[in-house]
Motif scaffolding. Structure first.
Motif, mmCIF file in Angstrom:
data_model
loop_
_atom_site.group_PDB
_atom_site.id
_atom_site.type_symbol
_atom_site.label_atom_id
_atom_site.label_comp_id
_atom_site.label_asym_id
_atom_site.label_seq_id
_atom_site.Cartn_x
_atom_site.Cartn_y
_atom_site.Cartn_z
ATOM 1 N N GLY A 45 -6.177 -28.638 -40.761
ATOM 2 C CA GLY A 45 -7.583 -28.245 -40.808
ATOM 3 C C GLY A 45 -7.828 -26.899 -40.144
ATOM 4 N N SER A 46 -6.916 -26.504 -39.254
ATOM 5 C CA SER A 46 -7.095 -25.231 -38.547
ATOM 6 C C SER A 46 -6.789 -24.018 -39.426
ATOM 7 N N LEU A 47 -6.288 -24.267 -40.617
ATOM 8 C CA LEU A 47 -5.970 -23.144 -41.512
ATOM 9 C C LEU A 47 -7.216 -22.765 -42.307
ATOM 10 N N LYS A 48 -7.760 -21.577 -42.020
ATOM 11 C CA LYS A 48 -8.883 -21.077 -42.845
ATOM 12 C C LYS A 48 -8.263 -20.338 -44.021
ATOM 13 N N THR A 49 -8.659 -20.714 -45.224
ATOM 14 C CA THR A 49 -8.006 -20.116 -46.393
ATOM 15 C C THR A 49 -8.879 -19.055 -47.073
ATOM 16 N N ARG A 50 -10.011 -18.730 -46.470
ATOM 17 C CA ARG A 50 -10.831 -17.618 -46.950
ATOM 18 C C ARG A 50 -11.352 -16.859 -45.753
ATOM 19 N N PRO A 51 -11.396 -15.510 -45.752
ATOM 20 C CA PRO A 51 -10.790 -14.682 -46.797
ATOM 21 C C PRO A 51 -9.274 -14.745 -46.724
ATOM 22 N N TRP A 52 -8.611 -14.451 -47.856
ATOM 23 C CA TRP A 52 -7.157 -14.509 -47.934
ATOM 24 C C TRP A 52 -6.695 -13.454 -48.930
ATOM 25 N N THR A 53 -5.738 -12.682 -48.528
ATOM 26 C CA THR A 53 -5.199 -11.700 -49.468
ATOM 27 C C THR A 53 -3.701 -11.906 -49.634
ATOM 28 N N VAL A 54 -3.224 -11.525 -50.794
ATOM 29 C CA VAL A 54 -1.793 -11.582 -51.073
ATOM 30 C C VAL A 54 -1.353 -10.178 -51.466
ATOM 31 N N SER A 55 -0.443 -9.620 -50.688
ATOM 32 C CA SER A 55 0.045 -8.283 -50.965
ATOM 33 C C SER A 55 1.283 -8.376 -51.854
ATOM 34 N N VAL A 56 1.194 -7.768 -53.026
ATOM 35 C CA VAL A 56 2.347 -7.748 -53.918
ATOM 36 C C VAL A 56 2.925 -6.347 -53.856
ATOM 37 N N GLU A 57 4.168 -6.211 -53.409
ATOM 38 C CA GLU A 57 4.657 -4.887 -52.998
ATOM 39 C C GLU A 57 6.161 -4.746 -53.216
ATOM 40 N N GLY A 58 6.686 -3.627 -52.843
ATOM 41 C CA GLY A 58 8.118 -3.378 -52.961
ATOM 42 C C GLY A 58 8.445 -2.669 -54.261
ATOM 43 N N GLU A 59 9.499 -3.081 -54.914
ATOM 44 C CA GLU A 59 10.000 -2.398 -56.111
ATOM 45 C C GLU A 59 9.147 -2.713 -57.334
#
Lengths: 265, 229
Positions: A45-59
């Motif tokens: 329950g301690s995990l707040k899932t908003r706001p949430w970003t996913v960085s897609v990176e690298g090659e």
């Protein structure tokens, strides 16, 4: 939980009975919330899932920082019923909601150097109390070969049983790779990196002799400390034989043609 | 008469009187308390509240209590010396038998619930899975101890022989803790707690033994052979 809108049914169904939602949501290996299986459902329950970003990176040609709500709309959501086989010898059957990871990969255009895809879980001991213990090397990292990640069975998952993922099941976004042991399917992802060198996964780093990079479900290759020939499907008394590639051999065996699966376990 | 010890060496001595006076109530309380883990499992099984994997829960819980009762049994001797309560030894046989009882449930749980009499798989486990290789003999070793825990068997074996036999409990406890350590996937904090406690309990005996040697073999209350149990 909250219903996910517009989920398409697919022909990814199984003759196996579904594992009840209660069991799927209360029997979790998610060390970020504690090392036994009941704790995550109590502490996540301690995990707040908003706001949430996913960085897609690298090659990739088009690296991008996705807001999870935009990521969710990248492709039509579909329901797929997959077997989940844990390396510990138990299994369940889960109706996941998501879309093929390949949909995301195509949009960021991997370069010729991209050979592997690494998934990195959130590191935030305040929201993930299990990370206060050094039982694993945080943040959790998992990785797939690019062709495994592109495989149509590999799913980027936002929900189960038609609802938003419970936190303890890896909210707000995770991958599911149904022919591999459960630990390969990283949860609560914040970064997806495309790299040239084979990354070292968290469990491989922790115990290299027991957890390999591939971790394909394979009844012929035992874990050093227990047999993988059979599994206990939650809710069933008799163990059932474990299937090669968790029953997905027809779809995925060609990925490993010519490889010694005892060596590349 | 207490188990895991040789009381016969002191038969007819003044200790007897204390033991006769020891309250039966203490035994009854310990007996009932020792059944609580089993009662909770049985209630959980009846109500369906053992979680998603009840078989695993049953096997883990009975294993946990086997080790716990082994350590509690091994704590009797240090406690009687430290607390100056020699009568505690009267509880030891029962505690030891509860260790065996939970061990039997644990082993039966594995054979019946987990493997359902798949003997080839069980033999393969014993031969190939180090944690079972060490766990299986750790349980088997408790069988002769349970069998010889009666007064009649104690008399028949003679105190020296009986005592030597019952030192197998050390081997069993060490094996049991290793069994737990080797089973765990990564988080070894629980088995480590057992390891620390067992080390302390065995360390206490080692110190007693060394001291006794230093003072010459026939001195002090600790030279009473049954203290070594």
């Amino acid at each position: 939980g909250e219903k996910l809108p517009g989920v398409r049914k697919t022909d990814h169904v199984l003759p196996d009975a579904l594992t009840p939602f209660e069991d799927v949501a209360h029997y979790n290996n998610f060390y970020e919330f504690g090392t036994d299986k009941e704790t995550p459902s109590r502490t996540a329950g301690s995990l707040k899932t908003r706001p949430w970003t996913v960085s897609v990176e690298g090659e990739v040609q088009k690296p991008k920082l996705f807001d999870v709500d935009d990521l969710l709309k990248l492709a039509p959501l579909e329901e797929r019923i997959y077997r989940l086989r844990c390396v510990e010898g138990w299994s369940m059957v889960v109706p996941w909601v998501g879309f093929p990871l390949a949909e995301l990969i195509k949009r960021v255009e991997p370069t010729g150097n991209a050979k592997f895809v690494e998934f990195i879980t959130l590191y935030d001991p305040a929201r993930m109390p299990g990370q206060k213990s050094s039982v694993l090397d945080w943040p959790y990292r998992e990785a797939l070969r690019l062709d495994e990640a592109m495989h149509p069975l590999t799913l980027l998952v936002f929900g189960l049983y038609g609802e938003v993922l419970p936190n303890q099941n890896g909210a707000p976004v995770r991958v599911v790779v149904p022919w591999k042991y459960g630990f390969k399917s990283a949860k609560s992802i914040v970064r997806i990196r495309f790299v040239e060198q084979q990354p070292v996964s968290t469990w491989t780093r922790a115990v290299p002799s027991e957890y390999g990079f591939y971790a394909n479900v394979n009844p012929q290759v035992d874990h050093p400390r227990w047999s993988q020939a059979k599994e206990r499907r939650l809710g069933e008394f008799f163990k059932r034989p474990t299937l090669m590639f968790n029953g997905y051999a027809e779809q995925v065996a060609h990925l490993y043609a010519g490889m010694d699966l005892k060596k590349f376990f | 008469m207490p188990a895991w010890t040789s009381r016969s060496s002191s038969r007819g001595r003044k200790r007897i009187r204390h033991e006769e006076n020891a309250p039966r109530a203490a035994k009854a309380v310990v007996f009932v308390a020792a059944l609580i883990p089993l009662a909770r499992l049985a209630a959980g099984a009846a109500l369906g509240t053992l979680g998603a994997n009840p078989i695993e829960k049953i096997i883990r819980t009975t294993g946990y209590w086997t080790l716990s009762f082994l350590l509690i049994t091994l704590a009797v001797t240090p406690l009687r010396i430290v607390l100056k309560l020699p009568r505690l030894v009267r509880l030891r046989r029962m505690l030891g038998l509860f260790a065996f009882f939970y061990g039997l449930l644990h082993f039966t749980g594995y054979v019946v619930l987990d493997q359902f009499f798949d003997w080839p798989a069980i033999l393969k486990d014993i031969a190939q899975r180090p944690f079972i290789t060490v766990g299986f003999p750790s349980f088997v070793l408790l069988i002769p101890l349970a069998v010889t825990s009666t007064d009649a068997m104690m008399r028949r074996l003679g105190s020296k022989c009986w005592q030597r036999l019952h030192r197998l409990v050390y081997v069993s406890a060490i094996g049991g803790v290793i069994h737990y350590l080797w089973l765990v996937k990564k988080d070894i904090s629980d088995p480590l707690r057992f390891t620390v406690l067992l080390t302390a309990l065995l360390g206490f005996r080692a110190i007693v033994l060394l001291r006794r040697r230093a003072r010459g073999s026939n001195s002090t209350v600790l030279s009473d052979r049954r203290e070594a149990g």
